[in-house]
Scaffold this motif. Structure first.
Motif, PDB file in Angstrom:
ATOM      1  N   ASN A 159       0.781  -1.243   0.000  1.00 49.36           N
ATOM      2  CA  ASN A 159       0.000   0.000   0.000  1.00 49.36           C
ATOM      3  C   ASN A 159       0.810   1.290   0.000  1.00 49.36           C
ATOM      4  N   VAL A 160       2.114   1.218   0.213  1.00 46.26           N
ATOM      5  CA  VAL A 160       2.925   2.434   0.311  1.00 46.26           C
ATOM      6  C   VAL A 160       4.130   2.320  -0.616  1.00 46.26           C
ATOM      7  N   SER A 161       4.285   3.276  -1.498  1.00 43.86           N
ATOM      8  CA  SER A 161       5.451   3.308  -2.384  1.00 43.86           C
ATOM      9  C   SER A 161       6.619   4.006  -1.690  1.00 43.86           C
ATOM     10  N   ASP A 162       7.800   3.449  -1.808  1.00 41.60           N
ATOM     11  CA  ASP A 162       9.020   4.042  -1.232  1.00 41.60           C
ATOM     12  C   ASP A 162       8.826   4.445   0.227  1.00 41.60           C
ATOM     13  N   PRO A 163       8.503   3.491   1.103  1.00 44.98           N
ATOM     14  CA  PRO A 163       8.252   3.855   2.505  1.00 44.98           C
ATOM     15  C   PRO A 163       9.533   4.127   3.284  1.00 44.98           C
ATOM     16  N   LEU A 164       9.400   4.994   4.272  1.00 44.69           N
ATOM     17  CA  LEU A 164      10.402   5.205   5.311  1.00 44.69           C
ATOM     18  C   LEU A 164       9.729   4.817   6.625  1.00 44.69           C
ATOM     19  N   PRO A 207      17.708  11.715   7.604  1.00 39.87           N
ATOM     20  CA  PRO A 207      18.722  12.043   6.585  1.00 39.87           C
ATOM     21  C   PRO A 207      18.079  12.578   5.306  1.00 39.87           C
ATOM     22  N   PRO A 208      18.654  13.600   4.700  1.00 41.98           N
ATOM     23  CA  PRO A 208      18.077  14.198   3.480  1.00 41.98           C
ATOM     24  C   PRO A 208      17.857  13.205   2.347  1.00 41.98           C
ATOM     25  N   VAL A 209      18.616  12.105   2.328  1.00 37.63           N
ATOM     26  CA  VAL A 209      18.494  11.134   1.251  1.00 37.63           C
ATOM     27  C   VAL A 209      17.111  10.481   1.226  1.00 37.63           C
ATOM     28  N   TYR A 210      16.373  10.562   2.348  1.00 39.66           N
ATOM     29  CA  TYR A 210      15.045   9.942   2.430  1.00 39.66           C
ATOM     30  C   TYR A 210      13.920  10.932   2.145  1.00 39.66           C
ATOM     31  N   ALA A 211      14.261  12.116   1.708  1.00 45.09           N
ATOM     32  CA  ALA A 211      13.281  13.201   1.599  1.00 45.09           C
ATOM     33  C   ALA A 211      12.106  12.871   0.681  1.00 45.09           C
ATOM     34  N   ALA A 212      12.313  12.042  -0.338  1.00 46.43           N
ATOM     35  CA  ALA A 212      11.247  11.750  -1.302  1.00 46.43           C
ATOM     36  C   ALA A 212      10.387  10.566  -0.877  1.00 46.43           C
ATOM     37  N   ARG A 213      10.693   9.953   0.240  1.00 50.80           N
ATOM     38  CA  ARG A 213       9.958   8.766   0.665  1.00 50.80           C
ATOM     39  C   ARG A 213       8.689   9.134   1.443  1.00 50.80           C
ATOM     40  N   THR A 214       7.792   8.159   1.570  1.00 46.30           N
ATOM     41  CA  THR A 214       6.572   8.327   2.358  1.00 46.30           C
ATOM     42  C   THR A 214       6.809   7.778   3.761  1.00 46.30           C
ATOM     43  N   ALA A 215       6.668   8.626   4.756  1.00 50.71           N
ATOM     44  CA  ALA A 215       6.905   8.203   6.141  1.00 50.71           C
ATOM     45  C   ALA A 215       5.739   7.351   6.629  1.00 50.71           C
ATOM     46  N   THR A 227       1.665  10.283  21.495  1.00 50.82           N
ATOM     47  CA  THR A 227       2.926   9.952  20.838  1.00 50.82           C
ATOM     48  C   THR A 227       2.788  10.029  19.324  1.00 50.82           C
ATOM     49  N   MET A 228       1.695   9.486  18.799  1.00 49.44           N
ATOM     50  CA  MET A 228       1.478   9.508  17.361  1.00 49.44           C
ATOM     51  C   MET A 228       1.306  10.939  16.862  1.00 49.44           C
ATOM     52  N   LEU A 229       0.545  11.742  17.592  1.00 50.73           N
ATOM     53  CA  LEU A 229       0.349  13.147  17.200  1.00 50.73           C
ATOM     54  C   LEU A 229       1.680  13.889  17.156  1.00 50.73           C
ATOM     55  N   ALA A 230       2.498  13.694  18.191  1.00 50.80           N
ATOM     56  CA  ALA A 230       3.785  14.389  18.251  1.00 50.80           C
ATOM     57  C   ALA A 230       4.706  13.944  17.115  1.00 50.80           C
ATOM     58  N   THR A 231       4.668  12.660  16.771  1.00 49.87           N
ATOM     59  CA  THR A 231       5.515  12.154  15.693  1.00 49.87           C
ATOM     60  C   THR A 231       5.048  12.673  14.342  1.00 49.87           C
ATOM     61  N   VAL A 232       3.730  12.742  14.146  1.00 46.00           N
ATOM     62  CA  VAL A 232       3.199  13.352  12.921  1.00 46.00           C
ATOM     63  C   VAL A 232       3.677  14.787  12.803  1.00 46.00           C
ATOM     64  N   GLY A 233       3.594  15.544  13.902  1.00 50.14           N
ATOM     65  CA  GLY A 233       4.032  16.940  13.890  1.00 50.14           C
ATOM     66  C   GLY A 233       5.500  17.088  13.547  1.00 50.14           C
ATOM     67  N   ALA A 234       6.328  16.203  14.122  1.00 45.46           N
ATOM     68  CA  ALA A 234       7.768  16.270  13.849  1.00 45.46           C
ATOM     69  C   ALA A 234       8.065  15.947  12.384  1.00 45.46           C
ATOM     70  N   LEU A 235       7.338  15.001  11.814  1.00 43.33           N
ATOM     71  CA  LEU A 235       7.555  14.653  10.414  1.00 43.33           C
ATOM     72  C   LEU A 235       7.097  15.765   9.473  1.00 43.33           C
ATOM     73  N   VAL A 236       5.944  16.344   9.767  1.00 48.61           N
ATOM     74  CA  VAL A 236       5.445  17.447   8.939  1.00 48.61           C
ATOM     75  C   VAL A 236       6.422  18.613   8.984  1.00 48.61           C
ATOM     76  N   GLN A 237       6.938  18.891  10.179  1.00 46.29           N
ATOM     77  CA  GLN A 237       7.903  19.978  10.321  1.00 46.29           C
ATOM     78  C   GLN A 237       9.183  19.680   9.551  1.00 46.29           C
ATOM     79  N   ALA A 238       9.519  18.397   9.429  1.00 40.19           N
ATOM     80  CA  ALA A 238      10.728  18.011   8.697  1.00 40.19           C
ATOM     81  C   ALA A 238      10.484  17.907   7.196  1.00 40.19           C
TER      82      ALA A 238
END
Length: 302
Positions: A159-164, A207-215, A227-238
């Motif tokens: 279900n996810v292309s190029d996942p991180l 790492p910047p090399v993962y920038a095009a992947r889907t978290a 915990t999930m909310l905080a992790t979503v926020g950190a990923l969006v900010q990144a």
């Protein structure tokens, strides 16, 4: 397994039916009658003589379910069952595994003793252990607690292309690494701090090399959701927009699916251990294998 009978406690019919199919077992009817004074009567469709009985009940919000599963187990044995096994895809009362303040109950131990007195075996998946090394520390019956690594990895791959793969805290690192290895995907782990207010803050370096992947954030349990909310926020900010939120057990005792989507998540997915509209990962095959292994290990009664 012709000598196995499966029963569903109310609300667990879908998973019980799937489990019965996976075990090639019969699914029989369990009914609960509620008397006006609040007492309950459990009835089991038979026959049960010489059968191995599997009771299916996810134990979220467990207190109202406890007496019916005990009545059901005792009734099955009274009706001639060879042995009685509980399949609790989500297992409760693991938080209070020590006495943190004088006078507190150690409910993990008490609950383990209670279930061990009425069942011959227990099957669950990804129990949320804190300080207990294994469930056998509090359960005196045979226990099987398989991991959900394979069904999670298979769902991500489909279900996810190029996942991180993203772990929400340091404790998740080993588990996250296994999932990532199954699908040859990279992984990173966030560092979580729980603040005095009960809120959670997360530090995450990607790492910047993962920038095009889907978290894809993977956690064993989604309870308060902080915990999930905080992790979503950190990923969006990144710069990772629309991360996928994935949990084995979706309790949603705090944050809802809408809260996670509003925070920036692209999708929220859970295993079918606790019935919910976002169930998409089928853990039944893993549970069926564990039940089969447990039943084969139990002694035959004369």
């Amino acid at each position: 397994m012709n000598d196995v009978v499966v029963y569903a406690l109310p609300g667990n019919e879908d998973l019980a039916q799937s489990l019965a199919h996976g075990l090639a077992a019969s699914l029989q009817r369990l009914t609960i009658h509620h008397f006006p004074d609040g007492e309950q009567r459990v009835s089991l469709e038979g026959p049960l003589t010489g059968q191995s009985v599997v009771m299916v009940c996810a134990l979220h919000r467990p207190d109202a379910k406890l007496l019916p599963i005990i009545f059901a187990a005792d009734t099955a044995r009274d009706l001639g069952a060879q042995n009685v096994v509980l399949v609790a895809p989500y297992l409760c009362y693991l938080r209070q595994d020590a006495r943190f303040r004088p006078g507190e109950s150690v409910s993990a131990v008490s609950f383990g003793k209670l279930l061990s007195a009425h069942f011959d075996g227990l099957v669950t998946i990804e129990p949320h252990l804190h300080r207990l090394p294994t469930l056998s520390a509090v359960y005196t019956i045979p226990v099987r607690a398989p991991h959900a690594v394979v069904p999670i990895a298979e769902w991500i791959l489909a279900n996810v292309s190029d996942p991180l793969i993203v772990g929400p805290d340091d404790e998740s690192e080993a588990w996250i690494s296994q999932i990532a290895a199954c699908i040859s995907a990279p992984s990173v782990v966030a560092h979580k701090t729980r603040e005095a207010s009960g809120r959670v803050s997360v530090r995450l370096q990607v790492p910047p090399v993962y920038a095009a992947r889907t978290a894809v954030i993977v956690d064993d349990i989604l309870a308060s959701g902080q915990t999930m909310l905080a992790t979503v926020g950190a990923l969006v900010q990144a710069g990772f927009g629309n991360p996928v939120c994935l949990a084995v057990h979706g309790l949603f005792d705090g944050a809802s699916v809408d809260d996670l989507l509003a925070a920036g998540a692209g999708r929220v997915v859970t295993g079918n251990t606790v019935p919910h509209a976002c169930n998409a990962i089928d853990v039944t095959p893993v549970l069926a294998d564990a039940v089969r292994d447990l039943l084969e290990s139990l002694p035959t009664r004369p």
